[in-house]
Design a protein around this motif. Structure first.
Motif, mmCIF file in Angstrom:
data_model
loop_
_atom_site.group_PDB
_atom_site.id
_atom_site.type_symbol
_atom_site.label_atom_id
_atom_site.label_comp_id
_atom_site.label_asym_id
_atom_site.label_seq_id
_atom_site.Cartn_x
_atom_site.Cartn_y
_atom_site.Cartn_z
ATOM 1 N N SER A 14 0.833 -1.209 0.000
ATOM 2 C CA SER A 14 0.000 0.000 0.000
ATOM 3 C C SER A 14 0.864 1.254 0.000
ATOM 4 C CB SER A 14 -0.875 0.029 1.254
ATOM 5 O OG SER A 14 -1.667 -1.121 1.314
ATOM 6 N N THR A 15 0.292 2.344 -0.507
ATOM 7 C CA THR A 15 0.927 3.647 -0.384
ATOM 8 C C THR A 15 0.028 4.543 0.467
ATOM 9 O OG1 THR A 15 -0.131 4.373 -2.439
ATOM 10 C CG2 THR A 15 2.110 3.530 -2.612
ATOM 11 N N THR A 16 0.650 5.506 1.172
ATOM 12 C CA THR A 16 -0.177 6.443 1.935
ATOM 13 C C THR A 16 0.062 7.859 1.425
ATOM 14 O OG1 THR A 16 1.509 6.726 3.636
ATOM 15 C CG2 THR A 16 -0.155 5.056 4.042
ATOM 16 N N TYR A 17 -0.960 8.680 1.564
ATOM 17 C CA TYR A 17 -0.911 10.054 1.055
ATOM 18 C C TYR A 17 -1.643 10.933 2.058
ATOM 19 C CZ TYR A 17 -1.436 14.082 -1.970
ATOM 20 O OH TYR A 17 -1.369 15.350 -2.492
ATOM 21 N N GLN A 18 -0.995 12.015 2.503
ATOM 22 C CA GLN A 18 -1.688 12.954 3.391
ATOM 23 C C GLN A 18 -2.242 14.103 2.564
ATOM 24 O OE1 GLN A 18 0.206 14.271 7.005
ATOM 25 N NE2 GLN A 18 -1.728 15.220 7.653
ATOM 26 N N VAL A 19 -3.548 14.244 2.597
ATOM 27 C CA VAL A 19 -4.233 15.281 1.832
ATOM 28 C C VAL A 19 -3.964 16.642 2.482
ATOM 29 C CG1 VAL A 19 -6.488 16.075 0.993
ATOM 30 C CG2 VAL A 19 -6.024 13.620 1.206
ATOM 31 N N MET A 64 -3.124 7.194 -7.392
ATOM 32 C CA MET A 64 -2.257 6.752 -8.491
ATOM 33 C C MET A 64 -0.882 6.255 -8.034
ATOM 34 S SD MET A 64 -2.249 8.385 -12.259
ATOM 35 C CE MET A 64 -1.563 9.938 -11.792
ATOM 36 N N PRO A 65 -0.259 6.850 -6.983
ATOM 37 C CA PRO A 65 1.061 6.330 -6.594
ATOM 38 C C PRO A 65 1.053 4.831 -6.270
ATOM 39 C CG PRO A 65 0.670 8.457 -5.554
ATOM 40 C CD PRO A 65 -0.627 8.061 -6.208
ATOM 41 N N SER A 66 -0.090 4.295 -5.844
ATOM 42 C CA SER A 66 -0.142 2.859 -5.504
ATOM 43 C C SER A 66 0.054 1.983 -6.735
ATOM 44 C CB SER A 66 -1.490 2.524 -4.852
ATOM 45 O OG SER A 66 -2.527 2.552 -5.823
ATOM 46 N N LEU A 67 -0.171 2.559 -7.927
ATOM 47 C CA LEU A 67 -0.067 1.773 -9.162
ATOM 48 C C LEU A 67 1.359 1.701 -9.703
ATOM 49 C CD1 LEU A 67 -3.226 3.011 -11.046
ATOM 50 C CD2 LEU A 67 -2.780 0.676 -10.306
ATOM 51 N N ALA A 68 2.240 2.593 -9.244
ATOM 52 C CA ALA A 68 3.586 2.643 -9.828
ATOM 53 C C ALA A 68 4.309 1.298 -9.727
ATOM 54 C CB ALA A 68 4.388 3.779 -9.207
ATOM 55 N N PRO A 69 4.352 0.670 -8.526
ATOM 56 C CA PRO A 69 5.061 -0.617 -8.466
ATOM 57 C C PRO A 69 4.391 -1.688 -9.330
ATOM 58 C CG PRO A 69 3.976 -0.127 -6.355
ATOM 59 C CD PRO A 69 3.871 1.111 -7.196
ATOM 60 N N ILE A 102 -4.630 8.872 3.611
ATOM 61 C CA ILE A 102 -5.365 7.887 2.801
ATOM 62 C C ILE A 102 -4.403 6.793 2.352
ATOM 63 C CG2 ILE A 102 -6.703 7.550 0.687
ATOM 64 C CD1 ILE A 102 -7.839 10.331 1.074
ATOM 65 N N THR A 103 -4.789 5.566 2.605
ATOM 66 C CA THR A 103 -3.984 4.391 2.257
ATOM 67 C C THR A 103 -4.641 3.682 1.077
ATOM 68 O OG1 THR A 103 -3.308 4.149 4.545
ATOM 69 C CG2 THR A 103 -3.073 2.210 3.142
ATOM 70 N N THR A 104 -3.837 3.427 0.037
ATOM 71 C CA THR A 104 -4.386 2.826 -1.188
ATOM 72 C C THR A 104 -3.629 1.541 -1.510
ATOM 73 O OG1 THR A 104 -4.977 5.004 -2.038
ATOM 74 C CG2 THR A 104 -4.860 3.220 -3.643
ATOM 75 N N THR A 124 -7.895 -0.253 -7.432
ATOM 76 C CA THR A 124 -7.314 0.352 -6.234
ATOM 77 C C THR A 124 -8.427 0.616 -5.228
ATOM 78 O OG1 THR A 124 -7.530 2.606 -7.124
ATOM 79 C CG2 THR A 124 -5.422 1.489 -7.483
ATOM 80 N N THR A 125 -8.093 0.389 -3.956
ATOM 81 C CA THR A 125 -9.038 0.677 -2.876
ATOM 82 C C THR A 125 -8.345 1.645 -1.928
ATOM 83 O OG1 THR A 125 -9.902 -1.552 -3.076
ATOM 84 C CG2 THR A 125 -10.485 -0.356 -1.090
ATOM 85 N N SER A 126 -8.997 2.772 -1.675
ATOM 86 C CA SER A 126 -8.427 3.818 -0.824
ATOM 87 C C SER A 126 -9.282 3.968 0.429
ATOM 88 C CB SER A 126 -8.393 5.151 -1.578
ATOM 89 O OG SER A 126 -7.642 5.042 -2.776
ATOM 90 N N VAL A 127 -8.626 3.916 1.604
ATOM 91 C CA VAL A 127 -9.345 4.083 2.870
ATOM 92 C C VAL A 127 -8.697 5.211 3.669
ATOM 93 C CG1 VAL A 127 -10.099 1.664 3.007
ATOM 94 C CG2 VAL A 127 -7.957 2.340 4.089
#
Lengths: 146, 131
Positions: A14-19, A64-69, A102-104, A124-127
């Motif tokens: 998973s990747t995380t992103y702070q909005v 989208m960053p979760s898709l890079a790997p 948000i974790t995707t 992708t699922t984002s929570v």
């Protein structure tokens, strides 16, 4: 040449992103979206949001960053020179607001060859930090002439 | 309070992305794929020139649906699905249009497309909104 389908069912870390407020403002400005709930915390709170709220399609920024790997995984084997974005679906639930972490997680749901082109589908699922689902994305990438 | 009915038109959205829009969108979205930014690179992989990000055009479709039917309320849009086809190009007007397909209680389903001239850059778009 038969298309490789070994990666179907595979998930990636998973990747995380702070909005953040400034990033929401930047995204809304580029799209020409003018509702003050995307710019002003007072307007956002008055409308019932925790903080400045992202437009729905801001989902691309945190998901989208979760898709890079996945895209670069040799087991998937995408040929980038021939890659086009074929289709996209988002299903939204809880709004994304400034401050949310948000974790995707991305999963490959299908790889198929149709009429000589490769169709690679990722979900992708984002929570958010409360565990509530924010958005589910279905990303269809087409590799021309596999 | 859905007061839309099947067949109603979604107010048209017209936007002409300037030459530098793909750079601003790349910065805002984090998608720096050179097919959107570098005309020479784009041509080397068989494209006419650098092309718009499909997800930018999808963003305009989302905006047209939310603004046209929900006063821009970011909670209204529940689902959006699109197909990307013809390439979108900078410096050409994009026209997003659509119509209400069905209304069930508060749930409104809308068919949309985005065109540049005769080229449909987004087709078979379908939005679901809760009003």
């Amino acid at each position: 040449m038969a298309i490789k389908t070994d990666a179907v069912g595979k998930s990636w870390p998973s990747t995380t992103y702070q909005v953040g407020r400034e990033k929401i403002k930047e995204y809304a400005t580029v799209l020409g979206i003018e509702n003050p709930v995307h710019f002003d915390v007072g307007a956002a709170r008055e409308a019932g949001f925790r903080d400045v709220v992202a437009p729905p399609m801001f989902a691309v920024v945190y998901a989208m960053p979760s898709l890079a790997p996945a895209m670069f995984d040799p087991e998937v084997g995408i040929n980038f020179a021939q890659l086009v974005h074929g289709g996209q679906t988002f299903e939204w639930d809880e709004p994304a607001c400034s401050g949310d972490v948000i974790t995707t997680t991305a999963t490959c749901t299908s790889i198929e060859e149709k009429l000589g082109n490769g169709f690679y589908v990722f979900e992708t699922t984002s929570v958010n930090g409360d565990g509530a689902e924010v958005v589910r994305g279905t990303w269809t990438n087409i590799v021309r002439g596999v | 309070m859905a007061d839309s009915k099947a067949g109603d038109a979604v107010p048209e959205l017209r936007v002409t992305p300037d030459k530098y829009l793909p750079y601003r969108y790349a910065g805002a979205s984090g998608d720096f794929n050179p097919i959107h930014l570098d005309a020479e690179f784009a041509k080397s992989v068989g494209l006419p020139s650098n092309i718009l990000h499909g997800l930018y055009s999808m963003g305009l479709v989302a905006k047209a649906a939310a603004q046209g039917l929900a006063g821009g309320d970011p909670r209204a849009l529940k689902k959006l699905t699109v197909q990307f086809r013809g390439m979108g190009l900078p410096e050409q007007e994009i026209v997003v249009s659509g119509s209400v397909k069905e209304v069930e209680g508060d749930r409104v389903t809308v068919d949309l497309e985005a065109k540049q001239g005769d080229t449909r850059i987004i087709r078979n778009a379908q939005a679901e909104l809760e009003l």
